[in-house]
Design an enzyme around this catalytic site. Sequence first.
Site, PDB file in Angstrom:
ATOM      1  N   GLU A   1      37.165  29.436  36.048  1.00  0.00           N
ATOM      2  CA  GLU A   1      35.705  29.590  36.564  1.00  0.00           C
ATOM      3  C   GLU A   1      35.090  29.934  35.419  1.00  0.00           C
ATOM      4  O   GLU A   1      35.250  30.939  34.318  1.00  0.00           O
ATOM      5  CB  GLU A   1      35.695  31.475  37.460  1.00  0.00           C
ATOM      6  CG  GLU A   1      34.571  31.315  38.155  1.00  0.00           C
ATOM      7  CD  GLU A   1      35.101  32.441  39.412  1.00  0.00           C
ATOM      8  OE1 GLU A   1      33.464  32.820  39.331  1.00  0.00           O
ATOM      9  OE2 GLU A   1      35.886  32.891  39.501  1.00  0.00           O
TER      10      GLU A   1
ATOM     11  N   ASP B   1      37.659  36.624  46.140  1.00  0.00           N
ATOM     12  CA  ASP B   1      37.652  38.319  45.381  1.00  0.00           C
ATOM     13  C   ASP B   1      37.579  38.892  45.548  1.00  0.00           C
ATOM     14  O   ASP B   1      36.177  39.160  45.247  1.00  0.00           O
ATOM     15  CB  ASP B   1      38.083  37.926  43.586  1.00  0.00           C
ATOM     16  CG  ASP B   1      36.797  36.622  43.647  1.00  0.00           C
ATOM     17  OD1 ASP B   1      36.016  37.693  42.395  1.00  0.00           O
ATOM     18  OD2 ASP B   1      36.025  36.601  43.443  1.00  0.00           O
TER      19      ASP B   1
ATOM     20  N   ASP C   1      39.200  33.222  35.448  1.00  0.00           N
ATOM     21  CA  ASP C   1      37.607  33.409  34.553  1.00  0.00           C
ATOM     22  C   ASP C   1      36.890  33.652  33.187  1.00  0.00           C
ATOM     23  O   ASP C   1      37.308  34.359  32.720  1.00  0.00           O
ATOM     24  CB  ASP C   1      37.396  34.568  35.630  1.00  0.00           C
ATOM     25  CG  ASP C   1      35.421  34.258  35.655  1.00  0.00           C
ATOM     26  OD1 ASP C   1      34.722  33.754  35.484  1.00  0.00           O
ATOM     27  OD2 ASP C   1      35.189  35.540  37.041  1.00  0.00           O
TER      28      ASP C   1
ATOM     29  N   LYS D   1      40.234  38.524  33.559  1.00  0.00           N
ATOM     30  CA  LYS D   1      39.525  37.624  32.974  1.00  0.00           C
ATOM     31  C   LYS D   1      39.686  37.394  31.629  1.00  0.00           C
ATOM     32  O   LYS D   1      40.258  38.105  30.444  1.00  0.00           O
ATOM     33  CB  LYS D   1      38.268  38.810  32.950  1.00  0.00           C
ATOM     34  CG  LYS D   1      37.161  39.263  33.990  1.00  0.00           C
ATOM     35  CD  LYS D   1      36.282  38.580  34.769  1.00  0.00           C
ATOM     36  CE  LYS D   1      35.615  38.844  35.762  1.00  0.00           C
ATOM     37  NZ  LYS D   1      34.567  38.486  36.019  1.00  0.00           N
TER      38      LYS D   1
ATOM     39  N   ASP E   1      30.497  29.552  38.829  1.00  0.00           N
ATOM     40  CA  ASP E   1      30.329  30.777  39.051  1.00  0.00           C
ATOM     41  C   ASP E   1      28.272  31.262  39.468  1.00  0.00           C
ATOM     42  O   ASP E   1      27.354  30.755  40.063  1.00  0.00           O
ATOM     43  CB  ASP E   1      30.679  32.213  38.871  1.00  0.00           C
ATOM     44  CG  ASP E   1      30.303  33.009  38.735  1.00  0.00           C
ATOM     45  OD1 ASP E   1      29.693  33.508  40.385  1.00  0.00           O
ATOM     46  OD2 ASP E   1      31.431  34.012  39.492  1.00  0.00           O
TER      47      ASP E   1
END
Length: 450
Positions: free
Chosen positions: A282, A384, A252, A220, A312
């Site tokens: 992402e 994930d 992400d 992240k 997402d």
Amino acid sequence: TWDNKTQHQGVYIKMKAEEGKYLNDYCFLFQEGTEKVKVQIRHRPLLLHLRTSFGTSHSSTTVRSNSLIEIILNDTLFSAAEIGLPPKKANCYLADNTDIKAWLEIFFEYLSKVILERKEGYKIQHLFCHEVPMFVQTLFYAMDTCPANIKDYSKAARNGLEGALYDLVGKMTKLTVRDLLSLKESVEKPSFYTVGIADLEETLQSLRFGLKYTTHIKIKLNKDLARGKEILKVIKDECEKIPGYKGKWSIDMNADCDSPELCIQFLDVVLAPYIDRIYMLEQPFPIKEKDVEGWKKVKEAYEKKGICVFADESVNTSESIESIKDMVSGINIKLEKCGGYRGAMNCISKANSLGLKIWIGTMVGSSLLTNMGACLTPAALYSDLDGELLVTDESQPYAHGFVWDVKNEVIHLSNAPGIGVTLKYCLLYTSDAADERSSVDLGGRRIIKK
């Protein structure tokens, strides 16, 4: 209690819930041929403590309160599903336990009216089994036509009820949810572990724990370029302590990139040293992004470097995929966003028709939640399914399910009926009727009473 003299089709009782435990607890009686079928549906919060703080570009948490939906059939067969409930975020994460309770109350009231209508022959998309009991058809019909479905939080609630119904049908027929969805591919796939946004000490603590289960890491990050460089260097140094390390990374951003220009800069400044390791970026773009041409150029720039761009938060139904198809290489499907297994299958079908790649994700949750997502992995390249690894062992009410194989960098799916997990203990089950039996079937795990 039930009065045998007055039992008839359509009777339902709002159970007296144990204070602080169940937010909803209802029983319904269905007529199934010559037999009466008793269905108890209940909802309670599931409190989960995280191993470390878990941060994204919009929130940071150490505790999560998910929803647990349980169905008990004739006081003997137990099924369940979990709803992942991250902190609310506009246009994306829309539900909490209060919202799930509100939807269910409207659903139960509606079900009490439609239960008298025999819904035999109701076609349930993406439920493949020889014979679906009439009471299951009625429950699906009520769920699909519930007036509360106009609420923006209804998808999360429907996912919980639908998941518990799939788990129930699987246990009744001895089939896995994968069988019921006709996802029969048996190839074992890799899954990623997520390192959230935290300070360096917690980042390393989380990473070291995750590497025990998989070499594939999801990281992240936000739009802070300097911090991104620092974090990736720390993660690289730690991963390379593993001899011959070949794990993949995904990045992400949780919709934190303000512009296509910033995202190109992110590629050049932050990601460039690690191009060979990174599989995908992402959701860099805002959830309701309208600059399709700008982000299309971003996708092309990343793909030239061998990095896919996935959506997402922008994906919640099959219809939502159409508007972003030119901006992305693939989509991340989560059950809560799609409204359950059938919505997820529609998204998979739409993505396949557009030539988009598929990733299966889950929210933070117990092994029940991650195994719900695992049932969809035959349709995906990667996933994930790390939600269960992010919470403490003491928070886990379920066991078994899929197995992490770090040596071969894949997960091995459960072949147990339904979602594929079992209760670690039987404290969640109480029934006066069960006291009259010598044993109780808790969804594949028979508890012998002494």
